[in-house]
Design a protein around this motif. Sequence first.
Motif, PDB file in Angstrom:
ATOM      1  N   SER A 242       0.848  -1.186   0.000  1.00 14.65           N
ATOM      2  CA  SER A 242       0.000   0.000   0.000  1.00 14.65           C
ATOM      3  C   SER A 242       0.884   1.238   0.000  1.00 14.65           C
ATOM      4  O   SER A 242       2.042   1.195   0.434  1.00 14.65           O
ATOM      5  CB  SER A 242      -0.952   0.019   1.195  1.00 14.65           C
ATOM      6  N   VAL A 243       0.319   2.335  -0.503  1.00 10.22           N
ATOM      7  CA  VAL A 243       1.063   3.595  -0.602  1.00 10.22           C
ATOM      8  C   VAL A 243       0.179   4.733  -0.111  1.00 10.22           C
ATOM      9  O   VAL A 243      -0.955   4.893  -0.572  1.00 10.22           O
ATOM     10  CB  VAL A 243       1.519   3.882  -2.046  1.00 10.22           C
ATOM     11  N   ALA A 244       0.697   5.507   0.828  1.00  6.37           N
ATOM     12  CA  ALA A 244       0.064   6.749   1.266  1.00  6.37           C
ATOM     13  C   ALA A 244       0.920   7.899   0.771  1.00  6.37           C
ATOM     14  O   ALA A 244       2.149   7.887   0.978  1.00  6.37           O
ATOM     15  CB  ALA A 244      -0.052   6.784   2.787  1.00  6.37           C
ATOM     16  N   ALA A 260       4.552   6.969   2.452  1.00 13.37           N
ATOM     17  CA  ALA A 260       4.721   5.837   3.360  1.00 13.37           C
ATOM     18  C   ALA A 260       4.197   4.581   2.678  1.00 13.37           C
ATOM     19  O   ALA A 260       3.299   4.652   1.831  1.00 13.37           O
ATOM     20  CB  ALA A 260       3.992   6.076   4.686  1.00 13.37           C
ATOM     21  N   LEU A 261       4.773   3.449   3.054  1.00  9.38           N
ATOM     22  CA  LEU A 261       4.416   2.165   2.449  1.00  9.38           C
ATOM     23  C   LEU A 261       3.872   1.219   3.507  1.00  9.38           C
ATOM     24  O   LEU A 261       4.311   1.222   4.656  1.00  9.38           O
ATOM     25  CB  LEU A 261       5.645   1.521   1.796  1.00  9.38           C
ATOM     26  N   ALA A 292      11.391   5.897  -6.325  1.00  8.43           N
ATOM     27  CA  ALA A 292      10.856   4.606  -5.878  1.00  8.43           C
ATOM     28  C   ALA A 292      11.939   3.539  -5.880  1.00  8.43           C
ATOM     29  O   ALA A 292      12.031   2.716  -4.951  1.00  8.43           O
ATOM     30  CB  ALA A 292       9.699   4.190  -6.783  1.00  8.43           C
ATOM     31  N   ALA A 293      12.784   3.540  -6.906  1.00  7.25           N
ATOM     32  CA  ALA A 293      13.877   2.567  -6.971  1.00  7.25           C
ATOM     33  C   ALA A 293      14.857   2.774  -5.820  1.00  7.25           C
ATOM     34  O   ALA A 293      15.363   1.802  -5.232  1.00  7.25           O
ATOM     35  CB  ALA A 293      14.592   2.682  -8.312  1.00  7.25           C
ATOM     36  N   LEU A 294      15.122   4.028  -5.479  1.00  9.71           N
ATOM     37  CA  LEU A 294      16.031   4.320  -4.376  1.00  9.71           C
ATOM     38  C   LEU A 294      15.464   3.802  -3.056  1.00  9.71           C
ATOM     39  O   LEU A 294      16.194   3.216  -2.239  1.00  9.71           O
ATOM     40  CB  LEU A 294      16.257   5.828  -4.288  1.00  9.71           C
ATOM     41  N   THR A 315       3.488   1.026  -7.785  1.00  9.77           N
ATOM     42  CA  THR A 315       2.372   1.657  -7.091  1.00  9.77           C
ATOM     43  C   THR A 315       2.736   3.067  -6.648  1.00  9.77           C
ATOM     44  O   THR A 315       1.918   3.994  -6.751  1.00  9.77           O
ATOM     45  CB  THR A 315       1.935   0.804  -5.890  1.00  9.77           C
ATOM     46  N   MET A 316       3.945   3.248  -6.161  1.00 11.48           N
ATOM     47  CA  MET A 316       4.397   4.591  -5.791  1.00 11.48           C
ATOM     48  C   MET A 316       4.342   5.535  -6.984  1.00 11.48           C
ATOM     49  O   MET A 316       3.835   6.655  -6.894  1.00 11.48           O
ATOM     50  CB  MET A 316       5.822   4.529  -5.236  1.00 11.48           C
TER      51      MET A 316
END
Length: 330
Positions: A242-244, A260-261, A292-294, A315-316
């Motif tokens: 999930s992504v906030a 946040a994940l 996102a990769a970082l 998703t991010m």
Amino acid sequence: MTPFTYARAQDAGDAIRLAALGDAKYLGGGTNLIDLMRETVERPAALVDVTGLSGAIEARPDGSILIGAAAKNTAVAEHRAVRERFPLLSRAIVAGASAQIRNMATVGGNLLQRTRCTYFYDNECSRCNKREPGQGCDAIDGFNRMHAVLGASNACIATHPSDMCVALAALGAIVHVQGSGGTRSLPLTELHRLPGDHPEHETELAPGELITAIELPALPFAAHSAYRKVRDRSSYAFALVSVAAAIDVQDGIVRDVRLALGGVAHKPWRAWKAEGALKGQPANADSFRAAAALELADARPQSANGFKIGLAQRTMVAVLQGLSAKEKQP
């Protein structure tokens, strides 16, 4: 179920006094604790009912909100100020459970719910360091599709189950607690612990400390926010990822961002690295993908959950692109 005593607290001080009398657990809505007691995973000698404590939701003029720990999840999700100022929190709560559970569960209890790892619940046949320190972790060599890829250890790879806490982590929420030594506050991001060698110690709360309120600091751009939950079925299920997110874009540049994940770690995972990488960068797909990769660069998958790394990254990016597209609308 192990025999236990029951007492209803009149206020926070009374609850702390009652809890100090023996091996006690605070009881809110009971949507997690009672299940664990039935499975004999939790065996408290006493329950201290704290549902009579404050559940007030105070929307302050400065844009912040103070939520009493006894507030029901439904009340928070439906509160007008929460929906207007912090819509990702409302969406996370609604994504987390059915209406029946939201009507019972309290905010304080949601913060302290325990992992839904199958091996943690299997008190008869499975080894679990979180349940019985020193036993071992059967999830590591077992069915671990739902388990952590960030912040795990050789002692535990369980994930934190809460959707609400992921949103609170992104929003920089402050947790107010009270204990025999007085009151204190700590950031939500510091409430939960990573497993390390002692996954049985899940939070930074001292014995007998009681969560009394959660504070959402003013964050104007959080009105432009989203919560996305990826799960195996569209009905209620725990998150694979999930992504906030909330983002502030001006002239195509990211001025500020909160991320946040969920579903990827032992605690709600604040994406500090991705946030730092995005600030001052163009609000476009390339920047989002790089950030996102970082954030996932240190991920360590198990045998069956490597897909979570790419899923979390995609998703991010999708959530940030969606928010950025809305920013550009007149």
